[in-house]
Scaffold this motif. Structure first.
Motif, PDB file in Angstrom:
ATOM      1  N   ASP A  15     -69.129  14.363  19.404  1.00 12.58           N
ATOM      2  CA  ASP A  15     -67.915  13.731  18.870  1.00 12.58           C
ATOM      3  C   ASP A  15     -67.238  12.946  19.999  1.00 12.58           C
ATOM      4  O   ASP A  15     -66.768  13.533  20.975  1.00 12.58           O
ATOM      5  CB  ASP A  15     -66.965  14.805  18.337  1.00 12.58           C
ATOM      6  N   PRO A  16     -67.169  11.614  19.905  1.00 16.44           N
ATOM      7  CA  PRO A  16     -66.597  10.834  21.010  1.00 16.44           C
ATOM      8  C   PRO A  16     -65.140  11.159  21.291  1.00 16.44           C
ATOM      9  O   PRO A  16     -64.662  10.945  22.411  1.00 16.44           O
ATOM     10  CB  PRO A  16     -66.777   9.380  20.552  1.00 16.44           C
ATOM     11  N   GLU A  17     -64.427  11.685  20.308  1.00 15.35           N
ATOM     12  CA  GLU A  17     -63.017  12.001  20.530  1.00 15.35           C
ATOM     13  C   GLU A  17     -62.831  13.198  21.455  1.00 15.35           C
ATOM     14  O   GLU A  17     -61.759  13.378  22.028  1.00 15.35           O
ATOM     15  CB  GLU A  17     -62.316  12.248  19.196  1.00 15.35           C
ATOM     16  N   SER A  18     -63.873  14.024  21.622  1.00 13.65           N
ATOM     17  CA  SER A  18     -63.747  15.177  22.518  1.00 13.65           C
ATOM     18  C   SER A  18     -63.947  14.782  23.975  1.00 13.65           C
ATOM     19  O   SER A  18     -63.551  15.514  24.879  1.00 13.65           O
ATOM     20  CB  SER A  18     -64.756  16.265  22.137  1.00 13.65           C
ATOM     21  N   VAL A  19     -64.588  13.651  24.228  1.00 15.93           N
ATOM     22  CA  VAL A  19     -64.841  13.140  25.590  1.00 15.93           C
ATOM     23  C   VAL A  19     -65.446  14.252  26.461  1.00 15.93           C
ATOM     24  O   VAL A  19     -64.974  14.525  27.568  1.00 15.93           O
ATOM     25  CB  VAL A  19     -63.557  12.570  26.231  1.00 15.93           C
ATOM     26  N   GLN A  20     -66.475  14.887  25.959  1.00 14.04           N
ATOM     27  CA  GLN A  20     -67.137  15.960  26.714  1.00 14.04           C
ATOM     28  C   GLN A  20     -68.512  15.501  27.167  1.00 14.04           C
ATOM     29  O   GLN A  20     -69.404  15.293  26.367  1.00 14.04           O
ATOM     30  CB  GLN A  20     -67.266  17.219  25.852  1.00 14.04           C
ATOM     31  N   ALA A  21     -68.657  15.338  28.477  1.00 19.77           N
ATOM     32  CA  ALA A  21     -69.927  14.861  29.045  1.00 19.77           C
ATOM     33  C   ALA A  21     -70.928  15.997  29.142  1.00 19.77           C
ATOM     34  O   ALA A  21     -70.563  17.169  29.295  1.00 19.77           O
ATOM     35  CB  ALA A  21     -69.685  14.272  30.428  1.00 19.77           C
ATOM     36  N   GLY A  22     -72.211  15.626  29.080  1.00 20.69           N
ATOM     37  CA  GLY A  22     -73.262  16.594  29.326  1.00 20.69           C
ATOM     38  C   GLY A  22     -73.364  16.937  30.802  1.00 20.69           C
ATOM     39  O   GLY A  22     -72.881  16.207  31.678  1.00 20.69           O
ATOM     40  N   VAL A  23     -73.999  18.055  31.085  1.00 25.38           N
ATOM     41  CA  VAL A  23     -74.185  18.559  32.449  1.00 25.38           C
ATOM     42  C   VAL A  23     -75.660  18.887  32.623  1.00 25.38           C
ATOM     43  O   VAL A  23     -76.309  19.360  31.688  1.00 25.38           O
ATOM     44  CB  VAL A  23     -73.309  19.809  32.684  1.00 25.38           C
ATOM     45  N   ALA A  24     -76.193  18.638  33.815  1.00 25.58           N
ATOM     46  CA  ALA A  24     -77.592  18.947  34.102  1.00 25.58           C
ATOM     47  C   ALA A  24     -77.673  19.945  35.249  1.00 25.58           C
ATOM     48  O   ALA A  24     -76.814  19.980  36.132  1.00 25.58           O
ATOM     49  CB  ALA A  24     -78.363  17.681  34.456  1.00 25.58           C
ATOM     50  N   LEU A  25     -78.732  20.742  35.237  1.00 28.84           N
ATOM     51  CA  LEU A  25     -79.035  21.643  36.344  1.00 28.84           C
ATOM     52  C   LEU A  25     -80.466  21.388  36.799  1.00 28.84           C
ATOM     53  O   LEU A  25     -81.386  21.365  35.980  1.00 28.84           O
ATOM     54  CB  LEU A  25     -78.885  23.111  35.941  1.00 28.84           C
ATOM     55  N   ILE A  26     -80.632  21.197  38.094  1.00 25.21           N
ATOM     56  CA  ILE A  26     -81.953  21.043  38.699  1.00 25.21           C
ATOM     57  C   ILE A  26     -82.254  22.354  39.405  1.00 25.21           C
ATOM     58  O   ILE A  26     -81.703  22.668  40.463  1.00 25.21           O
ATOM     59  CB  ILE A  26     -81.971  19.856  39.666  1.00 25.21           C
ATOM     60  N   ALA A  27     -83.087  23.174  38.778  1.00 21.01           N
ATOM     61  CA  ALA A  27     -83.282  24.550  39.216  1.00 21.01           C
ATOM     62  C   ALA A  27     -84.119  24.606  40.490  1.00 21.01           C
ATOM     63  O   ALA A  27     -85.099  23.876  40.649  1.00 21.01           O
ATOM     64  CB  ALA A  27     -83.961  25.353  38.106  1.00 21.01           C
ATOM     65  N   ASP A  28     -83.720  25.508  41.388  1.00 19.36           N
ATOM     66  CA  ASP A  28     -84.471  25.713  42.637  1.00 19.36           C
ATOM     67  C   ASP A  28     -84.056  27.067  43.195  1.00 19.36           C
ATOM     68  O   ASP A  28     -82.863  27.389  43.246  1.00 19.36           O
ATOM     69  CB  ASP A  28     -84.162  24.610  43.645  1.00 19.36           C
ATOM     70  N   GLU A  29     -85.030  27.857  43.614  1.00 14.49           N
ATOM     71  CA  GLU A  29     -84.730  29.182  44.142  1.00 14.49           C
ATOM     72  C   GLU A  29     -83.930  29.118  45.438  1.00 14.49           C
ATOM     73  O   GLU A  29     -83.266  30.077  45.826  1.00 14.49           O
ATOM     74  CB  GLU A  29     -86.028  29.971  44.368  1.00 14.49           C
ATOM     75  N   ARG A  30     -83.995  27.985  46.129  1.00 12.02           N
ATOM     76  CA  ARG A  30     -83.198  27.809  47.344  1.00 12.02           C
ATOM     77  C   ARG A  30     -81.732  27.513  47.030  1.00 12.02           C
ATOM     78  O   ARG A  30     -80.890  27.470  47.933  1.00 12.02           O
ATOM     79  CB  ARG A  30     -83.782  26.672  48.191  1.00 12.02           C
ATOM     80  N   GLY A  31     -81.436  27.330  45.767  1.00 12.22           N
ATOM     81  CA  GLY A  31     -80.109  26.937  45.317  1.00 12.22           C
ATOM     82  C   GLY A  31     -80.241  25.733  44.416  1.00 12.22           C
ATOM     83  O   GLY A  31     -80.849  24.734  44.798  1.00 12.22           O
TER      84      GLY A  31
END
Length: 231
Positions: A15-31
């Motif tokens: 819903d564009p009215e919520s203005v909620q961006a997606g988030v990504a995670l690049i997984a790595d055991e080092r952090g």
């Protein structure tokens, strides 16, 4: 959702009215590397719970694709991360951090500039507690490009949406995270002639990158991105 290789996505609200961006995670055991923080502390906590439930390593780095609120207001809910962002965004966020964010302040600003209404209404709905909100500038800045220890590339591209627009490239997974870099300026600054910057995306396309992810749009394959540019 798992996209490819070590890249996972938490989609935003369509819903564009919520203005909620997606988030990504690049997984790595080092952090792991988190790309954008969520639009609020409560949104960030939802993302943290989802990543924990998926058994993914916690983030050690948080990369801002740019300084807009829906990408950075959740940062204060991510403990023990190094925040990476472009130097121009750091200056803007230091100024944002001094503003007296509250419902009252939002109302006063909208009275002064009615074009701020949609964005500021979305902010009012996103934040559960103004007492816990802290706007955090990056703790590590860069000018052109930086490579994180896990092989993640962070590159400034600029553009009309935000001067600090940054992309994140994960070469071993064939993924490029575009943030909002090719979008037109924010609604309160947009003119009738402003359009998406498809030329910017065209310059970024790479035969070695199979997935292109924007913050407010579904992921595109390389072929889909090419078709979107050419119409």
């Amino acid at each position: 959702m798992h996209l490819a290789g070590r890249v996972w996505l938490c989609a935003g609200d369509p819903d564009p009215e919520s203005v909620q961006a997606g988030v990504a995670l690049i997984a790595d055991e080092r952090g792991s590397v988190l790309v954008d923080a969520g639009q609020s502390p409560s949104h960030a906590r939802e993302i943290r719970a989802a990543l924990l439930a998926a058994g993914l390593p916690p983030p050690r780095w948080l990369v801002y694709t740019h300084h807009h609120w829906d990408h950075v207001w959740g940062a204060c809910a991510w403990p023990d991360v190094e925040i990476v962002g472009h130097v121009s965004g750091a200056d803007l966020l230091r100024a944002e951090a001094t503003r007296p964010w509250s419902v009252r302040y939002l109302r006063e600003e909208v009275r002064s500039n009615r074009r701020l209404g949609p964005s500021f209404r979305a902010r009012a709905l996103a934040v559960d507690s103004w007492d816990e909100l802290r706007v955090l500038p990056p703790t590590r800045v860069f000018s052109d490009e930086v490579e994180l220890p896990t092989g993640v590339l962070v590159r400034h591209v600029g553009g009309r949406h935000a001067p600090d627009s940054t992309i994140v490239v994960v070469p071993d997974s064939g993924v490029m995270l575009l943030g909002d870099s090719w979008y037109p300026p924010p609604a309160h600054l947009r003119t009738p002639t402003d359009e998406p910057d498809l030329a910017l995306v065209g310059r970024l396309l790479d035969d070695d990158i199979g997935w292109y992810v924007s913050s407010h749009s579904p992921p595109l394959t390389l072929d889909e991105a090419r078709r979107a540019i050419t119409g």
